[in-house]
Write a protein that holds these residues in place. Structure first.
Motif, short mmCIF file in Angstrom:
data_model
loop_
_atom_site.label_atom_id
_atom_site.label_comp_id
_atom_site.label_asym_id
_atom_site.label_seq_id
_atom_site.Cartn_x
_atom_site.Cartn_y
_atom_site.Cartn_z
N LEU A 190 0.81 -1.22 0.00
CA LEU A 190 0.00 0.00 0.00
C LEU A 190 0.84 1.27 0.00
O LEU A 190 0.32 2.36 -0.24
N ALA A 191 2.12 1.15 0.28
CA ALA A 191 3.01 2.31 0.24
C ALA A 191 3.55 2.57 -1.16
O ALA A 191 4.34 3.49 -1.36
N ARG A 192 3.11 1.76 -2.13
CA ARG A 192 3.61 1.86 -3.49
C ARG A 192 2.46 1.86 -4.49
O ARG A 192 1.40 1.32 -4.21
N LYS A 193 2.70 2.45 -5.65
CA LYS A 193 1.69 2.41 -6.69
C LYS A 193 1.57 1.00 -7.23
O LYS A 193 2.48 0.16 -7.06
N MET A 194 0.45 0.70 -7.87
CA MET A 194 0.26 -0.60 -8.50
C MET A 194 1.15 -0.70 -9.73
O MET A 194 1.16 0.19 -10.58
N GLU A 195 1.92 -1.78 -9.80
CA GLU A 195 2.91 -1.91 -10.87
C GLU A 195 3.14 -3.38 -11.19
O GLU A 195 4.14 -3.98 -10.81
N GLY A 196 2.16 -3.98 -11.86
CA GLY A 196 2.28 -5.38 -12.25
C GLY A 196 2.47 -6.30 -11.05
O GLY A 196 1.76 -6.22 -10.06
N LYS A 197 3.44 -7.17 -11.14
CA LYS A 197 3.74 -8.13 -10.07
C LYS A 197 4.88 -7.65 -9.18
O LYS A 197 5.48 -8.43 -8.44
#
Length: 369
Positions: free
Chosen positions: A346-353
Motif C-alpha cells: 500500500l506504500a507503493r503504486k500498483m505496478e504489475g507483479k
C-alpha cells in the motif's frame, strides 16, 4: 525472515495499513466536460494490440454447486484453473439474483449522490476506508480513471460505519447481506483449495487467523480517450483470494495470460475469482496471483465490486511444508508477517507483479535452503 521496510512504509506503522493521497473525482471531471481527460491520466505505454485475438479464449468456469457436492471432476477443474490461469468464474454459487440486484442498486445510488455529499464519506488522511482513490502515493504518478469506496465488512469490529452512506436507502442492509453471502462462498472456496494443497478442509481458513473482507466499490466513467487511459493499473492482489462482481453489460477486466491480455466476458450472475499474493506464497508458487487491469470505454460508465479475502494482520505468509519439494519445487518464497506485506504494497503504486518481489527468495537465498 522479516521484510525490511523502507522509510515510507515504516512511517505507516503508526497509521495502520497506509494512506492514499486525495485526488479529484473522475466522475465529476466527466460530468463537467465529457471530453476532458487531464494529462495526469494519459499514458503512452498502453498497448491495446496485446489483447488476444483468439475470440474463443475465455477463463475457466467452475460450477460451485458441483464443488460443494464433492464432485471430483469439478475439483480437478478448480485445480487446473488455479494452476493454469489464476482466474476463473463461478456459477451456481448460491447468492440470489435479488441480493446481487440490491447491492448493484445501492452502489449506483451512492455514485449518483452529489459530489459534496460523497465528499462527506471521503477517506481520512490516515485511513484507506471511504470514498476516494487507492494506491496514490505521489503527486507525479499517473492516475487511474475510476472513483471508489473501500469498506471493511469483516470482522464486524473493523467496520467504520461513518463511511457507509446513511442517505442511500438499503445501502447498509444490501452490503451486509452481500458480505455475509460472499463470506460463505469464500470459506467454501478456501476449503476446496485446502484439499488441493494437501490440508484438511479448514487448513487455509486457520492460516488466515481472523479472516477479513475488504470491499472495493468501483465506478468507471466513460472516457473520450480510452486507448490512452487505464481504469485500474496492471497489478496482482495482496489478498488470499478476490471475488469480483462484474458489470453485467460491459467487459472491463483483462488478465495477463501467456503474455497476452484476455478480456473477461461477463456471465450473468457469475462471480470472478482470482488467486492473490498470499496463496501464491502459501502454495510456494503452485498457484500464482495473476497480473490484471481494468480498461475504459467510450460508450458508458460501469461499476464493479471486488471483495478481498484478507489474512489477519498477525498471520504469516510463506511456503507450507507440504508445498515444498527439495528436487522438484524448492522453497521459492520467504516467510513474511502479513501486516508487513500489506503495508509494503500500500506504500507503493500498483505496478504489475512488482509487489511480490518482497516475497521471492533471491538466488543466494535459494542456495542456502
Amino acid at each position: 525472515m522479516e521484510p525490511e521496510l523502507d522509510g515510507a512504509a515504516a512511517e505507516e506503522q503508526e497509521l495502520g495499513w497506509g494512506r492514499s493521497l486525495p485526488v479529484p473525482s473522475v466522475q465529476e471531471i466527466v460530468r463537467k466536460d465529457p471530453n476532458c481527460v487531464p494529462e495526469r491520466y494519459i499514458r503512452d505505454q498502453i498497448k491495446r494490440d496485446e489483447i488476444s485475438k483468439l475470440s474463443d479464449l475465455n477463463i475457466p468456469v467452475v460450477d460451485f454447486s458441483k464443488l460443494s457436492g464433492g464432485d471430483e471432476a469439478e475439483l480437478n477443474k478448480l485445480d487446473l484453473a488455479c494452476k493454469d490461469w489464476g482466474f476463473f468464474q463461478i456459477v451456481h454459487h448460491g447468492i440470489s439474483e435479488d441480493v446481487l440486484y440490491r447491492i448493484r442498486n445501492a452502489m449506483a445510488a451512492f455514485f449518483d449522490l452529489p459530489i459534496e455529499e460523497k465528499k462527506t464519506y471521503a477517506m481520512a488522511d490516515n485511513d484507506l476506508q471511504g470514498y476516494g482513490q487507492a494506491y496514490v502515493v505521489s503527486e507525479e504518478q499517473k492516475l487511474d480513471w475510476n472513483d471508489l469506496v473501500y469498506l471493511m465488512t469483516e470482522p464486524v469490529r473493523r467496520r467504520s460505519y461513518r463511511y457507509w452512506p446513511i442517505t442511500v436507502p438499503d445501502f447498509k442492509d444490501a452490503l451486509t447481506t452481500y458480505s455475509d453471502q460472499v463470506k460463505r462462498v469464500a470459506i467454501q472456496l478456501l476449503s476446496h483449495l485446502s484439499l488441493l494443497m494437501n490440508m484438511k478442509r479448514e487448513g487455509l481458513l486457520n492460516l488466515h487467523g481472523e479472516m477479513g473482507l475488504g470491499m472495493r466499490l468501483n465506478y468507471y466513467p466513460a472516457c473520450s480517450r480510452p486507448d490512452e487511459v487505464m481504469g485500474v493499473s496492471p497489478h496482482s492482489d495482496g489478498s488470499s483470494i478476490t471475488i469480483l462482481l462484474q458489470d453485467e453489460d460491459i467487459a472491463g477486466l483483462q488478465i495477463k495470460h501467456k503474455g497476452e491480455w484476455i478480456p473477461v466476458e461477463p456471465i450473468p450472475h457469475a462471480l470472478v475469482v482470482n488467486i492473490g499474493d498470499a496463496i501464491e506464497a502459501w502454495s510456494n508458487g503452485t498457484y500464482q496471483s495473476i497480473e490484471h487491469r481494468a480498461v475504459t470505454n467510450e460508450r458508458k460508465s460501469r461499476m464493479s465490486l471486488a471483495t478481498f479475502v484478507i489474512p489477519d494482520e498477525n498471520a504469516e505468509i510463506g511456503p507450507l511444508e507440504q508445498m515444498i519439494d527439495a528436487t522438484l519445487l524448492p522453497k521459492m518464497y520467504r516467510n513474511v508477517k502479513y501486516l508487513d506485506y500489506i503495508r509494503y504494497t500500500l506504500a507503493r503504486k500498483m505496478e504489475g507483479k512488482a509487489h511480490t518481489h518482497l516475497l521471492k527468495l533471491d538466488h543466494e537465498d535459494l542456495k542456502q535452503t
